[in-house]
Write an enzyme that holds these catalytic residues in place. Sequence first.
Site, PDB file in Angstrom:
ATOM      1  N   ASP A 107       1.181  -1.405   0.227  1.00 60.89           N
ATOM      2  CA  ASP A 107      -0.512   0.326  -0.112  1.00 60.89           C
ATOM      3  C   ASP A 107       0.858   1.443  -0.188  1.00 60.89           C
ATOM      4  OD1 ASP A 107       1.136  -0.121   2.568  1.00 60.89           O
ATOM      5  OD2 ASP A 107      -0.978   0.124   3.857  1.00 60.89           O
ATOM      6  N   ASP A 108       1.989   1.227  -0.445  1.00 61.78           N
ATOM      7  CA  ASP A 108       2.602   2.486  -0.695  1.00 61.78           C
ATOM      8  C   ASP A 108       1.986   3.642  -1.312  1.00 61.78           C
ATOM      9  OD1 ASP A 108       4.837   0.376   0.181  1.00 61.78           O
ATOM     10  OD2 ASP A 108       5.852   0.824  -1.811  1.00 61.78           O
ATOM     11  N   HIS A 109       1.094   3.617  -1.920  1.00 64.85           N
ATOM     12  CA  HIS A 109       0.242   4.697  -2.600  1.00 64.85           C
ATOM     13  C   HIS A 109      -0.788   4.401  -2.774  1.00 64.85           C
ATOM     14  CE1 HIS A 109       3.974   5.696  -4.623  1.00 64.85           C
ATOM     15  NE2 HIS A 109       4.470   5.143  -5.045  1.00 64.85           N
ATOM     16  N   THR A 110      -1.915   5.261  -1.722  1.00 60.57           N
ATOM     17  CA  THR A 110      -2.721   4.993  -1.415  1.00 60.57           C
ATOM     18  C   THR A 110      -3.915   5.777  -3.004  1.00 60.57           C
ATOM     19  OG1 THR A 110      -3.385   7.273  -0.496  1.00 60.57           O
ATOM     20  CG2 THR A 110      -2.998   4.807   0.491  1.00 60.57           C
TER      21      THR A 110
END
Length: 187
Positions: free
Chosen positions: A97-100
């Site tokens: 989930d590095d980038h939402t």
Amino acid sequence: MITRKVNNIRPGRSNITHLVRQPFNTLRTRLVILFKAPYAKVNGFLRIPFSTKIWSPHKRVVFGNKVQFGEGCIINCNIIFGNSILVAQNVAFVGRDDHTFNFIGSSIWNNPRGDSYQTVIEDDVWIGHGAIIIAGVRIGKGAIVAAGSVIVKDVKPYSIVGGNPAHFIKNRFSEYEIELHEKLLIV
């Protein structure tokens, strides 16, 4: 078949060459940890090349004893490595989930970063060339991950998995062989 390997020396390499290279490998590993991940905990022998990239959102990287990486690996998540682990070249441990992306009215660029998962690699695991391990999974004791696999869910102990996404291929040992293996195992 019962065999015992005394050490992890590349085929064709003499024991003398191994002994000469060993202190330089140790120095290289210490430098990599010092400059790239001074927060990492190293609990024994670790062999890690300069080309390995290390980043952890919560600065949680733990290496057990006898952990070896090939060239070009990436650690980009919170992770715990057990003991007696082989990681081939170009293996990536990446965030889930590095980038939402689910904020309406906000571009992905402006969304907050996620970092809520931790990966665990248990003892006696072999991860093949170019595998991608998505954060938050547990690779069970004695498992083998085939080259090029993408791991998106937990891998059961002593299983062999492969593919994209990875799926079960077969068991490494029978139940009897697992019991015998664990009795004879030298970690």
